[in-house]
Design an enzyme around this catalytic site. Structure first.
Site, PDB file in Angstrom:
ATOM      1  N   GLN A   1     -12.028 -16.401  -1.671  1.00  0.00           N
ATOM      2  CA  GLN A   1     -11.209 -17.471  -1.080  1.00  0.00           C
ATOM      3  C   GLN A   1     -11.685 -18.858  -1.486  1.00  0.00           C
ATOM      4  O   GLN A   1     -11.240 -19.856  -0.907  1.00  0.00           O
ATOM      5  CB  GLN A   1     -11.208 -17.363   0.454  1.00  0.00           C
ATOM      6  CG  GLN A   1     -10.579 -16.105   0.988  1.00  0.00           C
ATOM      7  CD  GLN A   1      -9.081 -16.008   0.713  1.00  0.00           C
ATOM      8  OE1 GLN A   1      -8.424 -16.981   0.360  1.00  0.00           O
ATOM      9  NE2 GLN A   1      -8.530 -14.811   0.876  1.00  0.00           N
TER      10      GLN A   1
ATOM     11  N   ASP B   1     -19.243 -13.767  -2.031  1.00  0.00           N
ATOM     12  CA  ASP B   1     -17.849 -13.338  -2.083  1.00  0.00           C
ATOM     13  C   ASP B   1     -17.009 -14.604  -2.235  1.00  0.00           C
ATOM     14  O   ASP B   1     -16.786 -15.336  -1.276  1.00  0.00           O
ATOM     15  CB  ASP B   1     -17.514 -12.594  -0.775  1.00  0.00           C
ATOM     16  CG  ASP B   1     -16.033 -12.287  -0.642  1.00  0.00           C
ATOM     17  OD1 ASP B   1     -15.260 -12.661  -1.540  1.00  0.00           O
ATOM     18  OD2 ASP B   1     -15.654 -11.666   0.376  1.00  0.00           O
TER      19      ASP B   1
END
Ligand SMILES: Cc1ncc(COP(=O)(O)O)c(C=O)c1O
Length: 419
Positions: free
Chosen positions: A216, A213
């Site tokens: 960020q 993921d």
């Protein structure tokens, strides 16, 4: 319009000209409650440079049409600009081929896509999916749904009080039944940068694929998917100075090739009869229906903007801001930083003794300072630290030390109000 760049001295990183960059972002130039906006909510979404806004506007003003199927000029132009973004993403993350770049709505959809396609094929009763204790809900719930459906179990690598994954525990949890590992590159709630390359290598040494993921990470550091050797990497356009509603799932070609489609509909097919449908080639097999064309085009402009500045220079600037902000917040009485990992990126999560984060956010807003308060879609992280919420200031390339000073002054004001 190109990003504000400076001539570089060979061998040295030229600092960003932040004041010049700020002029590219119209939203930064406004008053909030009569005060200059200090935008420190970049982990939620970033502001957009004019080049991105102009690219979206140009599509709707001149080229508005559907992609991939038109023979007319507008459709050809729109298709070319939209598909150019795929090439830019490929270059930006160093993927091997455009086939590996699947357009999705954002990181959330990218992770759900993997869970619902690769996951449904490869996870069965008694199998395990391994995540970590610092994941965003987007990298927890899709795996819970999958595990529930398949009779598999979700295993969680724990973290320490600094907010770092315990690597021994991670190694221990990589077991014979682990079918997928799914990990954040950077934690949105704490700012921890995980040793993702090592973690991928450890999983691969046991033959387990890894979903990263990257929501960020991609806007804060150079990401090279081939160097990482990750199997999947999910990103959101709106967190990297691009439009909302567009993101990318990178997948290794052989993985994507082996997976069933995600959704059915137009564009993802080669041919359809009532008896049988032949699916389209990669990456279109995973892109059913009319895509977010304007978003894709805007994302291309965002990538150009980031490339013109250079991720290394952005990272250096943000590193300086993070360490300046960490020092300043640590000195404030009653303030406790949540998330003190050795490797961090651009997030300052904190609590103030005796004051609810929501009140902190509301008072800061009156000062024109935009931060986020709450659980940041990472409730298990809050549970681990035994707090309901934090106040989170998150940094972007256009933030300045003066804005950190404004945040510190704002926090002092909050303390005054409550004392
Ligand atoms: C670490 C992380 N993963 C996933 C997401 C989900 O991103 P999106 O809502 O853009 O799909 C976010 C959003 O905050 C995030 O911070």
């Amino acid at each position: 319009m190109r990003a504000a760049t400076e001539s570089a001295t060979p061998g040295k990183t030229t600092p960003l000209n932040v004041q010049k960059i700020r002029q590219d972002f119209p939203a930064l130039n406004q008053l909030v409650h009569g005060k200059p906006l200090v935008y420190l909510d970049n982990a939620a979404t970033t502001q957009k440079p004019k080049s991105v806004i102009d690219a979206v506007m140009a599509f709707y003003t001149k080229d508005c049409s559907n992609v991939h199927r038109g023979v007319h000029l507008l459709s050809e132009r729109a298709t070319k600009t939209y598909e150019d973004t795929r090439t830019k993403v490929k270059r930006f993350i160093n993927a091997a081929d455009e086939k590996e770049i699947v357009f999705v709505r954002g990181a959330t959809e990218g992770i759900n896509l993997v869970a619902q396609t690769y996951g449904r094929v490869h996870v069965g009763p008694g199998d395990e999916v391994l995540i970590s204790a610092l994941e965003h809900h987007s990298n927890i719930v899709p795996w819970q749904i999958l595990c529930e459906e398949k009779g598999a179990s979700l295993r969680v690598a724990p973290i320490n009080l600094q907010g770092e994954i315990l690597m021994d525990e991670y190694a221990r949890l990589l077991g014979p039944r682990t079918r997928i590992v799914a990990l954040a590159h950077v934690s949105n709630a704490l700012g921890t940068v995980n040793p993702i390359e090592t973690m991928i290598r450890m999983a691969h040494s046991r033959g387990i694929p890894v979903v990263v993921d990257g929501a960020q990470a991609i806007q804060h550091m150079k990401v090279d998917v081939r160097r990482l050797d990750c199997d999947f990497y999910a990103i959101s356009g709106h967190k990297m100075y691009g439009p909302t509603g567009i993101g990318v799932l990178y997948g290794k070609e052989r993985m994507l090739e082996s997976m069933p489609p995600y959704q059915g509909g137009g564009d993802m097919i080669g041919s359809v009869t009532f008896e049988k449908t032949i699916y389209n080639k990669l990456p279109y097999k995973f892109e059913a229906g009319t895509p977010n064309i304007a978003g894709g085009i805007g994302l291309g402009a965002a990538i150009e903007y980031l490339e013109a500045l250079g991720l290394d220079r952005i990272a250096e600037h943000e590193r300086d801001l993070l360490s300046y902000g960490t020092d300043a917040l640590q000195d404030l009485p009653g303030v406790r930083i949540i998330g003190t990992a050795r490797e961090k990126a651009s997030v300052l999560s904190f609590v103030i003794e005796g004051i609810h984060p929501h009140d902190v956010g509301t008072i800061l807003d009156q000062e024109g300072i935009a931060i986020r308060t709450g659980h940041h879609c990472a409730q298990p992280v809050m549970d681990f630290f035994g707090i309901p919420a934090t106040a989170r200031a998150s940094l972007g390339m256009y933030n300045t030390r003066e804005e950190i000073d404004a945040l510190v002054a704002g926090i002092r004001k909050v303390a005054e109000v409550f004392n």
